[in-house]
Motif scaffolding. Sequence first.
Motif, short mmCIF file in Angstrom:
data_model
loop_
_atom_site.label_atom_id
_atom_site.label_comp_id
_atom_site.label_asym_id
_atom_site.label_seq_id
_atom_site.Cartn_x
_atom_site.Cartn_y
_atom_site.Cartn_z
N PRO A 9 11.57 -9.32 -5.55
CA PRO A 9 10.17 -8.86 -5.53
C PRO A 9 9.41 -9.50 -4.37
O PRO A 9 9.68 -10.63 -3.99
CB PRO A 9 9.61 -9.34 -6.88
N LEU A 10 8.47 -8.75 -3.81
CA LEU A 10 7.70 -9.26 -2.68
C LEU A 10 6.71 -10.33 -3.12
O LEU A 10 6.12 -10.25 -4.20
CB LEU A 10 6.92 -8.12 -2.02
N HIS A 11 6.52 -11.30 -2.28
CA HIS A 11 5.53 -12.35 -2.47
C HIS A 11 4.14 -11.70 -2.55
O HIS A 11 3.89 -10.66 -1.94
CB HIS A 11 5.61 -13.32 -1.29
N ALA A 12 3.23 -12.33 -3.25
CA ALA A 12 1.87 -11.79 -3.44
C ALA A 12 1.17 -11.53 -2.10
O ALA A 12 0.43 -10.55 -1.97
CB ALA A 12 1.05 -12.73 -4.32
N ASP A 13 1.38 -12.39 -1.11
CA ASP A 13 0.75 -12.18 0.20
C ASP A 13 1.25 -10.89 0.85
O ASP A 13 0.48 -10.17 1.50
CB ASP A 13 1.03 -13.35 1.14
N LEU A 14 2.53 -10.59 0.67
CA LEU A 14 3.09 -9.37 1.24
C LEU A 14 2.62 -8.14 0.48
O LEU A 14 2.34 -7.10 1.08
CB LEU A 14 4.62 -9.44 1.27
N GLU A 15 2.50 -8.25 -0.82
CA GLU A 15 1.97 -7.14 -1.62
C GLU A 15 0.53 -6.84 -1.22
O GLU A 15 0.13 -5.68 -1.09
CB GLU A 15 2.06 -7.43 -3.12
N ALA A 16 -0.26 -7.89 -1.00
CA ALA A 16 -1.65 -7.71 -0.57
C ALA A 16 -1.69 -7.06 0.81
O ALA A 16 -2.50 -6.15 1.06
CB ALA A 16 -2.38 -9.05 -0.56
N ALA A 17 -0.83 -7.51 1.71
CA ALA A 17 -0.77 -6.92 3.05
C ALA A 17 -0.38 -5.44 2.97
O ALA A 17 -0.92 -4.60 3.69
CB ALA A 17 0.23 -7.68 3.92
N ARG A 18 0.55 -5.12 2.08
CA ARG A 18 0.97 -3.72 1.91
C ARG A 18 -0.20 -2.88 1.42
O ARG A 18 -0.44 -1.77 1.91
CB ARG A 18 2.14 -3.61 0.93
N GLY A 19 -0.97 -3.39 0.47
CA GLY A 19 -2.14 -2.66 -0.03
C GLY A 19 -3.16 -2.41 1.07
O GLY A 19 -3.70 -1.31 1.19
N ASN A 20 -3.41 -3.44 1.89
CA ASN A 20 -4.35 -3.29 3.00
C ASN A 20 -3.85 -2.27 4.01
O ASN A 20 -4.62 -1.48 4.56
CB ASN A 20 -4.58 -4.64 3.68
N ALA A 21 -2.54 -2.29 4.27
CA ALA A 21 -1.95 -1.36 5.22
C ALA A 21 -2.04 0.08 4.73
O ALA A 21 -2.35 0.99 5.50
CB ALA A 21 -0.49 -1.73 5.49
N GLN A 22 -1.78 0.27 3.44
CA GLN A 22 -1.88 1.62 2.88
C GLN A 22 -3.31 2.13 2.97
O GLN A 22 -3.55 3.28 3.34
CB GLN A 22 -1.37 1.63 1.44
N ALA A 23 -4.27 1.27 2.67
CA ALA A 23 -5.68 1.66 2.74
C ALA A 23 -6.09 2.00 4.17
O ALA A 23 -6.92 2.89 4.38
CB ALA A 23 -6.57 0.54 2.19
N ALA A 24 -5.49 1.30 5.14
CA ALA A 24 -5.82 1.54 6.55
C ALA A 24 -4.97 2.65 7.16
O ALA A 24 -5.19 3.02 8.32
CB ALA A 24 -5.64 0.25 7.35
#
Length: 155
Positions: A9-24
Amino acid sequence: MTVELQEKPLHADLEAARGNAQAAGLPYAGSVTPQQAWALHQADEAVLVDVRTSEERKFVGHVPDTLHVAWATGTSFTRNPRFVRELEAKTGKGVAVVLLCRSGNRSAQAAEAAAKAGFAHVFNVAEGFEGELDEAGHRGSSNGWRFHGLPWVQD
């Protein structure tokens, strides 16, 4: 050096980065700060790959104990047509990979190419190794890996 990491599973920082990337609407998994990249690398939560040229690594410096797959080569920055194959050979497509360049621009391009090639978790290090240009046209005065005092060595 080849990395043998298991998918996890991805680290929380990477999951947060993924969410920001999807939003952008980014075409790759997202970006992390240099500090996050170092922490993820140290904790074996991501593979840190320098995509700068061999010359940049030698003369400007590099992060110790990291992989190198050049996005471009030589002083003319000729695009490496084998980049995706070389990256896959060193990391695999399923692990979290964090790409580092001079300022975060080439590594974003490399992350996009890797994502298009099927890498599931490829991220960019925002700010890069040297940071963005300041108003005087210099790097390293406001951000970047070295500016933040993170570990690096020079040949």
